[in-house]
Design a protein around this motif. Structure first.
Motif, PDB file in Angstrom:
ATOM      1  N   LEU A  19       0.828  -1.204   0.000  1.00 41.54           N
ATOM      2  CA  LEU A  19       0.000   0.000   0.000  1.00 41.54           C
ATOM      3  C   LEU A  19       0.865   1.258   0.000  1.00 41.54           C
ATOM      4  N   LEU A  20       1.926   1.256   0.785  1.00 41.27           N
ATOM      5  CA  LEU A  20       2.834   2.400   0.825  1.00 41.27           C
ATOM      6  C   LEU A  20       3.519   2.609  -0.527  1.00 41.27           C
ATOM      7  N   PHE A  25       4.181   5.569  -5.647  1.00 34.73           N
ATOM      8  CA  PHE A  25       4.248   5.525  -7.106  1.00 34.73           C
ATOM      9  C   PHE A  25       3.083   6.277  -7.736  1.00 34.73           C
ATOM     10  N   SER A  26       1.906   6.175  -7.154  1.00 36.61           N
ATOM     11  CA  SER A  26       0.745   6.878  -7.693  1.00 36.61           C
ATOM     12  C   SER A  26       0.910   8.386  -7.584  1.00 36.61           C
ATOM     13  N   MET A  27       1.397   8.855  -6.447  1.00 37.68           N
ATOM     14  CA  MET A  27       1.601  10.287  -6.282  1.00 37.68           C
ATOM     15  C   MET A  27       2.694  10.805  -7.221  1.00 37.68           C
ATOM     16  N   SER A  32       3.940  13.902 -12.008  1.00 34.74           N
ATOM     17  CA  SER A  32       4.668  14.016 -13.271  1.00 34.74           C
ATOM     18  C   SER A  32       3.745  14.266 -14.449  1.00 34.74           C
ATOM     19  N   THR A  33       2.475  13.924 -14.351  1.00 34.70           N
ATOM     20  CA  THR A  33       1.536  14.127 -15.453  1.00 34.70           C
ATOM     21  C   THR A  33       0.527  15.230 -15.171  1.00 34.70           C
ATOM     22  N   ALA A  34       0.778  16.051 -14.164  1.00 38.45           N
ATOM     23  CA  ALA A  34      -0.175  17.094 -13.797  1.00 38.45           C
ATOM     24  C   ALA A  34      -0.239  18.218 -14.821  1.00 38.45           C
TER      25      ALA A  34
END
Length: 66
Positions: A19-20, A25-27, A32-34
């Motif tokens: 989960l961590l 990785f999700s954040m 990076s794609t914001a």
């Protein structure tokens, strides 16, 4: 410690680690794609911009010759 408790402890530890890692990785992906490529972010942080070396990738589209 009996086998059930040891297995439960191991499973909970692995699930928490997964989960961590998934959250980190999700954040990173979201950050990076914001902003679309070529657009500038709305931040006050100044980032030095360097040019890409000419040996990286193709500077022009490849031309096929018969």
């Amino acid at each position: 410690m009996n086998a059930f408790a040891a297995t439960l402890y191991r499973d909970v530890t692995c699930a928490a680690a997964a989960l961590l890692l998934t959250t980190v990785f999700s954040m990173a992906f979201i950050e990076s794609t914001a902003v679309p490529p070529g657009a500038r972010a709305q931040t006050s942080t100044v980032v030095a911009h360097t040019t890409t070396p000419s040996w990286f990738g193709q500077p022009q589209p490849a031309v096929l010759v018969d």
